[in-house]
Design an enzyme around this catalytic site. Structure first.
Site, PDB file in Angstrom:
ATOM      1  N   ARG A 154      -5.754  -9.068   0.303  1.00 49.37           N
ATOM      2  CA  ARG A 154      -4.891  -8.998  -0.887  1.00 49.37           C
ATOM      3  C   ARG A 154      -4.990 -10.289  -1.698  1.00 49.37           C
ATOM      4  O   ARG A 154      -3.980 -10.946  -2.004  1.00 49.37           O
ATOM      5  CB  ARG A 154      -3.441  -8.702  -0.493  1.00 49.37           C
ATOM      6  CG  ARG A 154      -2.722  -7.953  -1.627  1.00 49.37           C
ATOM      7  CD  ARG A 154      -1.460  -7.286  -1.236  1.00 49.37           C
ATOM      8  NE  ARG A 154      -0.954  -6.569  -2.412  1.00 49.37           N
ATOM      9  CZ  ARG A 154       0.078  -5.770  -2.416  1.00 49.37           C
ATOM     10  NH1 ARG A 154       0.748  -5.551  -1.333  1.00 49.37           N
ATOM     11  NH2 ARG A 154       0.473  -5.159  -3.520  1.00 49.37           N
ATOM     12  N   GLU A 175      -2.430  -8.430  -6.500  1.00 56.49           N
ATOM     13  CA  GLU A 175      -2.394  -9.460  -5.473  1.00 56.49           C
ATOM     14  C   GLU A 175      -1.511 -10.648  -5.809  1.00 56.49           C
ATOM     15  O   GLU A 175      -1.271 -11.503  -4.969  1.00 56.49           O
ATOM     16  CB  GLU A 175      -3.818  -9.935  -5.209  1.00 56.49           C
ATOM     17  CG  GLU A 175      -4.622  -8.825  -4.604  1.00 56.49           C
ATOM     18  CD  GLU A 175      -6.093  -8.988  -4.803  1.00 56.49           C
ATOM     19  OE1 GLU A 175      -6.489  -9.756  -5.692  1.00 56.49           O
ATOM     20  OE2 GLU A 175      -6.848  -8.340  -4.086  1.00 56.49           O
TER      21      GLU A 175
END
Ligand code: CDP
Length: 789
Positions: free
Chosen positions: A373, A743
């Site tokens: 991520r 993210e």
């Protein structure tokens, strides 16, 4: 963009359209890879090494083969006969599919058992007897670099040490000079530990080689189906798998987060088993295999230094890092950048000089370096700069918010060229921090903290004002194994005005079926419900590099807008023909073209679509469809300011996140509800590594957190009530003014939490704590400083 341009019935950008994919997920009717069942399907289970480094003396398969239903045991020697025992990693290193001579980490694949049923395959795996001869183990990358360390990659005849690569960026001389001239400097060692992607769904595949058609179909949990197809063709072309005979299908995916980008040995073994038997072969990892053997993230040993003046003006940043990659460099970085985009580490600050060095190192651990991520090492970069900024502010006795405001790149400096070479597209960092301070009541909190400190209570306030970098390409600089990093969209409008669009990316829960439809609705005025979105099937979708690193909106989303605009151009010509008007006299409002000044003389997009197949101008091709392969001119630079308030229990050292305000800016928003969901999930994935998650190994290379019993994920109980807000600074180069967002929160959150904890303990002499900040770590500091016994 805050006000939508389309009405709710159309549902273009800015509408919180409910997710089109959710009805099937909520009813339990998603199709994940383990839901795929094929006639005569066989099952694979994998024998794994108990040792972190050992020679394989013998593999005795006789007991396994004696179990009814076990059909074969596949070893490295079997694969070596086809030269399939090694494969390339995405960073052009090499990785074993199955070992022939030795194992390099605990839980490495040693052999695979093929059986008629899942549980028989597991029994077979238990019955395989492997005779190992243990070798010396190296788990510490610093020790791995010592002259007397055993050389691990003995498969590479020229390799005389465990050093993989050295990479540096920036102006060393100017940076050293700035440090010599600095009035104040701060220096800190920051370790960002190994963590593990813990998607709800583990990895797996069903491989089916149809011997009659000579075609291989693989349903697999991959975030990058096209790239996988090409890699399979390159690796297995010599055994007859040409690219037009390979179909990769990514069905519904239960979370990827970067962990489903690499090719794992299990995939290759399943394909080999299917090619040999001509039968479908299913391989699904169990939870323990997933946590113990799949690619890991982070594991960066950073030494950072910041230089500045006594008035708080920053001047230079210097960073040296050791990157532990485990036994092979299987990071999924763009080829040119072995340390990913770590050189975004000057962050949100106007630093005139910077220099960064990273050294990759082999150890006896599973391959690491995936972008969990995170857009390729950006989490590590943000953690470093945001910790250092806080350290400097505290060091010179300046308020951490005021310090940031002083050093932020100012709105008028954009596009801004950073000292490490990036061109930031747009930003207004002070606006985001101001909003966060207002929302959390910063001034009152500072007062409360001062009062509590007098009473001996431990309360801290931490800020993280991060800048992300997402949306790789541009293809000029970004490729993976030579495949240029663009992305694609193909839109077809049917005669009745409904549409199907296919993309080169692959959603793993981000809601692309909804947001991509919203992009097309925005451009063409076709209602979201009339647009079907497909991704993940390489036989039908246009070629793309996949979904990771928050790149879908900046690349494929942009491709969707560009393809829709091509369709709109053609639709305009058809409308002009139907209305017997000149094209230049037509105006657009969502869903129709009309003649300037005569709004009644109009043709809707649905009427135009029908005409495209029934009554189009002579000389024009029939149909209404377009493709775009979008190569972004730059990355997008989303940003945000997070403020965290913690209270620390003096008796136990437990950190409680009392409040957390997150103000994010991802430019124009397609779906505010989905973006908020992305931020909520991302913040929780930032909280986990900050307080709970870490993968450690003992001296012998045994994993210490090999299951969820001791690899602690935050649950709803530990997760605070996230307070979110936004500012909007559009990207000037993205067709929709949008930046990626998936993210941001995972990248930005940890530094805010650590900064808050250190702020609470600064007066006790604490300058830094490595994540995860566990109660024992804090309790020890409290005991050492006499606060608790
Ligand atoms: O590549 P990935 O889908 O993981 O990341 P992203 O491009 O940041 O998008 C995550 C989700 O948020 C997608 O459904 C996007 O369409 C949505 N999004 C949005 O609605 N508005 C933005 N400005 C950025 C993303």
């Amino acid at each position: 963009m805050t006000t939508p341009r389309t009405p709710a019935e159309i549902g273009g950008m800015g509408h919180s359209v409910k997710r089109k994919e959710d009805p099937r997920f909520l009813r339990g009717q998603g199709t994940y890879v383990d839901d795929i069942v094929a006639p005569d399907m066989l099952y694979l289970d994998i024998v794994r090494s108990p040792y972190a480094h050992a020679t394989i003396k013998n593999i005795d398969t006789s007991k396994a083969l004696a179990i009814p239903g076990v059909l074969a045991v596949i070893t490295g020697k079997d694969l070596a006969a086809y030269n399939l025992h090694w494969m390339p990693t995405l960073m052009s290193d090499t990785q074993m599919v199955l070992p022939v001579e030795k194992v390099m980490y605990q839980a490495q694949e040693v052999a695979a058992v093929l059986a008629t049923e899942r549980y028989i395959a597991a029994d077979g795996a238990d019955a395989v007897e492997v005779d190992y001869d243990p070798l010396p183990v190296v788990v510490d990358p610093k020790k791995a670099l010592l002259a007397d360390a055993p050389v691990l990659r003995t498969d590479k005849p020229d390799k005389k040490d465990n050093h993989i690569w050295h990479w540096e960026w920036g102006d060393r001389a100017a940076t050293d000079q700035a440090f010599r001239e600095a009035e104040v400097t701060v220096k800190e060692d920051i370790y960002i530990p190994r963590i593990h992607v813990s998607s709800i769904e583990t990895c797996g595949c069903v491989a089916h080689f149809d011997k009659v058609k000579g075609k291989l179909t693989v349903w697999m949990t991959t975030q990058a189906p096209h790239a996988i197809r090409t890699v399979f063709a390159l690796v297995a072309g010599h055994v007859g798998l040409a690219e037009h005979k390979i179909q990769i299908i990514s069905p519904d995916i239960g979370g990827g987060f970067g962990g489903k980008v690499p090719v794992y040995p299990g995939y290759v073994i399943a394909v080999a088993a299917s090619v040999l038997t001509g039968k479908p072969v299913k391989w699904i990892e169990d939870r323990m295999e997933n946590i113990q053997a799949d690619s890991f993230a982070r594991d960066y040993h950073i030494t950072a230094e910041l230089a500045g003046k006594k008035d708080g003006q920053l001047t230079a940043l210097r960073i040296k890092t050791i990157a532990d990659h485990g036994y092979t460099d299987a990071a999924a970085n763009p080829s040119k950048f072995p340390a990913g985009l770590f050189h975004i580490c000057t962050g949100s600050y106007d630093l005139k000089a910077a220099h960064v060095e990273v050294d990759g190192v082999y150890t006896n651990k599973p391959p690491g370096g995936i972008a969990y991520r995170c857009s390729f090492r950006v989490t590590e970069a943000v953690h470093a700069i945001e910790r250092m900024a806080d350290l400097m502010a505290h060091e010179i006795g300046m308020d951490a918010a005021e310090f940031r405001m002083k050093n932020f790149i100012k709105p008028e400096q954009f596009p801004y060229k950073s000292a490490l070479g990036w061109e930031y597209d747009s930003g207004d960092y002070a606006a985001a921090l101001n909003k966060a301070m207002e929302k959390i009541g910063y001034a009152e909190l500072k007062k409360e903290q001062a009062e509590k400190r007098k009473r001996g209570e431990l309360m801290g306030i931490g800020i993280s004002s991060f800048t992300e970098i997402v949306g790789a390409g541009p293809s000029k600089h970004f490729d993976i194994l030579g495949l240029k990093m663009f992305d694609s969209a193909e839109i077809r409008i049917h005669p009745t005005g409904k549409a199907i669009a296919r993309f080169g990316t692959k959603s793993q829960g981000q809601g692309h079926e909804t947001t991509y439809a919203q992009i097309i609705a925005e451009e063409l005025g076709i209602p979201v419900d009339d647009i079907a979105i497909e991704e993940g099937d390489t036989d039908t979708a246009p070629y793309g590099l996949g979904t990771y690193a928050s790149r879908s909106t900046p690349t494929a989303g942009a491709a969707g807008a560009v393809a829709a605009r091509k369709i709109k151009d053609k639709a305009k010509k058809i409308a002009a023909y139907l209305l017997e008007a000149h094209e230049d006299d037509l105006e657009w409002e969502p869903g129709k073209f009309f003649v300037k000044g005569s709004p009644d003389r109009a043709k809707t997009i649905q009427e135009i679509s029908l005409a495209a197949y029934t009554n189009h101008p002579q000389g024009m091709e029939a149909g209404l469809e377009a493709v775009s392969y979008y190569d972004p001119p730059n990355l997008t630079y989303p940003f945000g300011s997070y403020i965290c308030v913690v209270d620390i229990d003096k008796g136990t050292g437990e950190v409680k996140v009392r409040r957390f305000v997150a103000v994010d800016d991802c430019g124009n928003i397609i779906n505010p509800m989905i973006v908020e969901g992305q931020i909520h999930g991302g913040l929780t994935m930032g909280l986990g590594p900050s307080l709970y998650e870490e993968i450690q190994y003992d001296e012998s290379g045994n994993i210490l957190q090999g299951s969820f019993m001791n690899y602690l994920l935050p649950t709803a109980v530990e997760t605070p009530n996230w307070e979110t807000d936004k500012t909007c600074t559009p990207s000037p180069h993205h067709p929709l003014g949008a930046k990626g967002v998936g993210e941001s929160a995972t990248v930005g959150a940890p530094a805010a939490i650590v900064n808050a904890v250190v702020d609470a303990l600064w007066h006790l002499g604490v300058r830094h704590i490595d994540i995860p900040i566990t109660p024992p770590k804090v309790w020890k500091l409290l005991r050492d400083s006499g606060v608790t016994e």
